[in-house]
Design a protein around this motif. Structure first.
Motif, PDB file in Angstrom:
ATOM      1  N   LYS A 186      -9.664  -4.706   2.896  1.00 26.64           N
ATOM      2  CA  LYS A 186      -8.828  -3.787   1.970  1.00 26.64           C
ATOM      3  C   LYS A 186      -7.565  -3.597   2.244  1.00 26.64           C
ATOM      4  CE  LYS A 186     -12.597  -3.014  -0.674  1.00 26.64           C
ATOM      5  NZ  LYS A 186     -12.410  -3.833  -1.329  1.00 26.64           N
ATOM      6  N   GLY A 187      -6.885  -3.577   1.206  1.00 25.50           N
ATOM      7  CA  GLY A 187      -4.869  -3.574   1.731  1.00 25.50           C
ATOM      8  C   GLY A 187      -4.721  -4.737   1.795  1.00 25.50           C
ATOM      9  N   ALA A 235      -3.716  -8.041   1.410  1.00 22.08           N
ATOM     10  CA  ALA A 235      -1.981  -8.415   0.342  1.00 22.08           C
ATOM     11  C   ALA A 235      -2.498 -10.430  -0.241  1.00 22.08           C
ATOM     12  CB  ALA A 235      -0.159  -8.979   1.042  1.00 22.08           C
ATOM     13  N   TYR A 291      -5.075  -6.515  -6.498  1.00 27.02           N
ATOM     14  CA  TYR A 291      -3.982  -7.358  -5.240  1.00 27.02           C
ATOM     15  C   TYR A 291      -3.841  -6.304  -4.318  1.00 27.02           C
ATOM     16  CZ  TYR A 291      -1.947 -10.512  -7.875  1.00 27.02           C
ATOM     17  OH  TYR A 291      -1.390 -11.385  -8.947  1.00 27.02           O
ATOM     18  N   SER A 292      -4.556  -5.385  -4.024  1.00 31.31           N
ATOM     19  CA  SER A 292      -5.032  -4.728  -2.796  1.00 31.31           C
ATOM     20  C   SER A 292      -6.538  -4.801  -1.836  1.00 31.31           C
ATOM     21  CB  SER A 292      -4.167  -3.647  -1.966  1.00 31.31           C
ATOM     22  OG  SER A 292      -3.104  -3.641  -1.832  1.00 31.31           O
ATOM     23  N   THR A 295      -3.268  -1.761  -8.073  1.00 31.69           N
ATOM     24  CA  THR A 295      -4.201  -1.203  -6.861  1.00 31.69           C
ATOM     25  C   THR A 295      -4.949  -2.502  -6.567  1.00 31.69           C
ATOM     26  OG1 THR A 295      -5.401  -1.059  -8.587  1.00 31.69           O
ATOM     27  CG2 THR A 295      -3.879   0.535  -6.701  1.00 31.69           C
ATOM     28  N   LEU A 303       0.351  -1.707  -0.466  1.00 28.67           N
ATOM     29  CA  LEU A 303      -0.208  -0.137  -0.152  1.00 28.67           C
ATOM     30  C   LEU A 303       1.054   0.931  -0.059  1.00 28.67           C
ATOM     31  CD1 LEU A 303      -2.954  -1.015   2.411  1.00 28.67           C
ATOM     32  CD2 LEU A 303      -2.938  -1.008  -0.126  1.00 28.67           C
TER      33      LEU A 303
END
Length: 431
Positions: A352-353, A355, A309-310, A307, A162
């Motif tokens: 969200k976020g 990995a 991927y997160s 983006t 991030l």
């Protein structure tokens, strides 16, 4: 405007054994055999899988940074950046929500945890204490603060995805604002991108070794028995994810003019790599390459893939709602519709976020349950033994979801070469 037809030549034939996907399939099967027959040896092979994933993760931050910066700077104007980003996040939000809702519906219909009659007091919470501790730290404010890097260079050194995204976006936007003076720097970044992707190609030669070690460890450590004991939940999760990919993403793909099955065939090598390592990060650089080869414009790929991927974790979202309701059902805890909707909303935020690496979904689940106290976090001990098997399905679903999103946003933005896409999905080489 008519798009010029690209010259197409048939791919040069290669011996079957030289194809990466064949090598990875053989490696996975050998890993299962070694882990089952010689479990101690399988466990001892864990460094092979970990080492390969670490090698790939070593280049993840540079790949994301360079792809995002060159993608943004290549647009040349801020309006295009904002437009692509808005479309990408609209897609992410919509399909993440669909994934959560599908998991919620399936869990209520199938009820995989019903009938287990587990007494919450008998659960050993120590087994998941580390995950619970990490989840406790995962507050919303901590999440936001963690996006901010210590220095501009620290995200590249530490691999915080991030933070890499934030620094890359700032860098790309600044290059647009600087204008012509930044042109030499853009040329340097484009050259560096070519070098980094050459490194990725070199590392991919080790993929079969990594897949072999990772699969041997998984089977040797947890055994087929761990999978069989909770087969209902595992089967429900895999079938739900399959339905999401073929029906939900399949319909979306058809709407945007391509076939989900042909896309899966196009990405078979990367999908087998994800399966072998339980990590979608392992195939991220190759996904960027293949999306550009399939005709999606570089700025779109540079923005959407990193983006995604997160923020576009369809498999993780299905897993969270299914697993949370499985624990509640196994412990005999009835959740009202309001509590389930609260669970869905919290899961939407907490995912969200996260990995695309092994264990991230488990930590995210713990963070969700920590905010919804009706379901005991200690109940996660029930699925700890099979999480590794479910991690593979999470990663595969996330990976396919990001591939579909990239092509769809490219088509939505008018930045997709349909001739290249058709040629790539048909297995032909485009000059």
């Amino acid at each position: 405007m008519a798009v010029a037809t690209s010259a197409v030549t048939p791919a040069a034939p290669r011996p079957l054994w030289r194809h990466l996907y064949v090598q990875v399939i053989v490696a996975i099967l050998l890993g299962v055999l070694v882990g089952h027959v010689w479990p101690e040896t399988g466990v001892a092979l864990k460094p092979l899988g970990d080492g390969f994933v670490k090698l790939v993760r070593m280049v993840i931050a540079p790949v994301i940074f360079l792809s995002l910066v060159t993608g943004i700077a290549g647009l040349g104007e801020l309006g295009g950046v904002g437009r692509i980003a808005a479309k990408a996040f609209a897609w992410f939000l919509g399909f993440s929500t669909l994934a959560l809702i599908l998991g919620l519906i399936v869990a209520n219909v199938v009820q995989p945890g019903a009938g287990l009659h587990i007494d919450p007091a008998t659960l050993d919470g120590s087994k998941v204490a580390d995950y619970a501790a990490k989840a406790h730290e995962a507050t919303f404010s901590a999440f936001l603060l963690n996006i901010i890097a210590t220095t501009l260079a620290s995200p590249l050194a530490e691999g915080e995805i991030l933070q890499v995204l934030l620094v890359a976006i700032l860098f790309g936007v600044a290059m647009i604002l600087v204008g012509e003076k930044a042109a030499p720097l853009l040329t340097v970044f484009e050259s560096a991108t070519a070098v980094v992707f050459r490194i990725v190609a070199m590392l991919m030669a080790l993929a079969p070794i990594g897949a072999f070690g990772a699969m041997a460890f998984t089977i040797g450590q947890y055994g087929v028995g761990a999978l069989a004991s909770l087969a209902g939940l595992v089967a429900t999760f895999y079938l739900t994810s399959l339905a999401f990919v073929l029906l939900v993403l399949g319909c979306a793909a058809r709407l945007f003019g391509f076939s989900i099955l042909r896309l899966i065939r196009y990405l078979k090598e990367e999908l087998l790599l994800v399966l072998g390592t339980s990590s979608s990060e392992a195939a991220l650089p190759r996904l960027i390459e293949k999306m550009e080869r399939a005709g999606v414009a570089k700025p779109v790929v540079g923005l959407v893939v990193p983006t995604g991927y997160s923020f576009n974790l369809d498999g993780t979202n299905i897993y969270m709602t299914l697993a949370a309701l499985f624990i509640a059902q196994a412990c005999g805890i009835h959740l009202s519709l309001g509590q389930q909707l609260l669970l869905l909303g919290v899961a939407m935020l907490s995912s969200k976020g996260a990995a695309g690496v092994t264990g991230a979904g488990f930590i995210t689940l713990a963070a969700t349950l920590a905010i919804v106290p009706a379901v005991p976090i200690a109940g996660m001990a029930l699925i700890l033994g099979i999480d590794r098997f479910m991690s593979e399905c999470r990663s595969l679903t996330n990976f396919i979801g990001n591939a579909v999103a990239t092509i769809a946003v490219g088509r939505w933005e008018g930045a997709l070469d349909r001739d290249k896409l058709d040629a790539a999905l048909s297995g032909r080489v485009v000059d």
